[in-house]
Design an enzyme around this catalytic site. Structure first.
Site, short mmCIF file in Angstrom:
data_model
loop_
_atom_site.label_atom_id
_atom_site.label_comp_id
_atom_site.label_asym_id
_atom_site.label_seq_id
_atom_site.Cartn_x
_atom_site.Cartn_y
_atom_site.Cartn_z
N HIS A 86 -0.54 -11.20 -4.85
CA HIS A 86 0.85 -10.78 -4.66
C HIS A 86 1.85 -11.78 -5.24
O HIS A 86 2.86 -11.39 -5.82
CB HIS A 86 1.14 -10.58 -3.16
CG HIS A 86 0.22 -9.58 -2.53
ND1 HIS A 86 0.16 -8.27 -2.93
CD2 HIS A 86 -0.68 -9.71 -1.53
CE1 HIS A 86 -0.74 -7.64 -2.20
NE2 HIS A 86 -1.26 -8.48 -1.35
N HIS A 112 -9.30 -2.10 -4.99
CA HIS A 112 -8.21 -2.39 -4.05
C HIS A 112 -7.20 -3.35 -4.68
O HIS A 112 -6.00 -3.24 -4.41
CB HIS A 112 -8.70 -2.95 -2.71
CG HIS A 112 -7.57 -3.10 -1.75
ND1 HIS A 112 -7.02 -2.03 -1.07
CD2 HIS A 112 -6.80 -4.17 -1.42
CE1 HIS A 112 -5.98 -2.44 -0.37
NE2 HIS A 112 -5.83 -3.74 -0.56
N ASP A 148 -3.25 -2.71 -4.95
CA ASP A 148 -2.22 -3.71 -4.59
C ASP A 148 -1.27 -3.95 -5.76
O ASP A 148 -0.05 -4.01 -5.58
CB ASP A 148 -2.88 -5.06 -4.25
CG ASP A 148 -3.33 -5.14 -2.80
OD1 ASP A 148 -2.91 -4.32 -1.97
OD2 ASP A 148 -4.11 -6.07 -2.49
N HIS A 204 0.83 -1.22 0.00
CA HIS A 204 0.00 0.00 0.00
C HIS A 204 0.86 1.26 0.00
O HIS A 204 0.55 2.23 -0.70
CB HIS A 204 -0.94 0.02 1.20
CG HIS A 204 -1.87 -1.16 1.25
ND1 HIS A 204 -2.57 -1.52 2.38
CD2 HIS A 204 -2.20 -2.08 0.31
CE1 HIS A 204 -3.30 -2.60 2.12
NE2 HIS A 204 -3.08 -2.97 0.88
#
EC number: 3.5.1.108
Length: 302
Positions: free
Chosen positions: A264, A237, A241, A78
């Site tokens: 991720h 969001h 990310d 973030h």
């Protein structure tokens, strides 16, 4: 010339780690030309510095974690997203613990901190990584791709079979030449399912999670009293990310990122794949800002 950028002043904040639940002191400091973003664990003696680079990512369970010689810095995405969105090339990030504070679960507070510190242009050309040809990685039905694009664009889709998320937009295309990262993406918060939170806590994760920093969803509804900040906050969001994860290339991107259910781990796999294919990208600078496909707000206005 499009110049490199750092902060004008040092700025500090305090928060808790999302997973550790520990209080964390965060300090953002200006850094010289060509430093990049460097995370520093100031609670250790000697201080351990870990550059925010794809090759230093050691764990990707629930957040992106940098690892060096056993020392960890978790949940960097973030803050990196805010630095990327504001075009900050060089910055020291000092932390008193092994995790970046979660703040409100979005990049908004970090954007505010950076803008409060002020943005300084430096006397060196900003380096961009330009995507020259398509690179794709997959993991079962998940996919992450870079394609050439004259600008910076993120296309992302999620696929949650859940009444709250199904009824909303699960796909977004954001071209940052016409869309503001600060207004349209930076305030999107991380989200979690009530049924998962108990499991995570049993694993000593999400100990700092609360309605103040996570959108919490039960089997039927959003539990946060204030609801959502954007109609499509869930997928936004994931874009936030991804922008943070992509900044681990060490430079701003000229190209398009396409993600389908990517997280991720897959984002990092894509970066490593791109870097290994030397003919798929090039580093470029712009002597004439007018020729650049990406523009940044003047520091005074940023």
């Amino acid at each position: 010339m499009i110049k490199q950028r750092t902060l004008k002043n040092i700025i500090r904040a305090t928060g808790v780690g999302l997973h550790s639940g520990e209080k964390v002191y965060l300090t953002l400091k200006p850094a010289p030309v060509d430093t990049g973003v460097v995370f520093c664990r100031t609670d250790l003696d000697p201080i351990v510095e870990i550059p925010a680079r794809a090759e230093n990512v050691g764990e990707t369970l629930l957040s992106t974690t940098l690892v060096k010689s056993g020392v960890k810095i978790a949940t960097v995405e973030h803050l990196l997203s805010a630095l990327a969105g504001l075009g900050i090339d060089n910055c020291y990030v000092e932390l008193s613990a092994a995790e970046v504070p979660i703040m409100d679960g979005s990049a908004g507070p970090f954007v505010f901190l950076i803008q409060s510190a002020g943005i300084a242009e430096q006397d060196a050309p900003k380096k961009f990584i330009r995507i020259k040809r398509e690179v794709t990685v997959t993991d079962e039905d998940k996919r992450a791709t870079f394609v050439p694009f004259d600008g910076f664009k993120v296309t992302f889709s999620i696929d949650f079979d859940h009444p709250v998320i199904k009824g909303r937009s699960q796909e977004t295309v954001i071209d940052f030449s016409s869309t503001s990262f600060v207004k349209e993406v930076s305030r999107a918060r991380t989200f979690g399912f009530m049924r998962d939170i108990e499991k995570l806590r049993a694993m000593n994760l999400a100990l700092g999670g609360s309605m103040d920093n996570v959108i919490v969803v039960d089997d039927f509804k959003i539990l946060n009293e204030d609801g959502l900040r954007y109609e499509d906050e869930f997928v936004k969001h994931k874009v936030l990310d991804a922008i943070g994860d992509l900044y681990l290339l060490g430079n701003s991107l000229i190209g398009e990122f396409k993600g389908h259910k990517s997280g991720h781990g897959l984002n990092n796999k894509l970066l490593r794949e791109l870097l290994s294919q030397k003919d798929a990208w090039e580093v470029v600078t712009f002597e004439d800002a007018g020729e650049a496909p990406i523009s940044y707000l003047k520091p005074v206005l940023a």
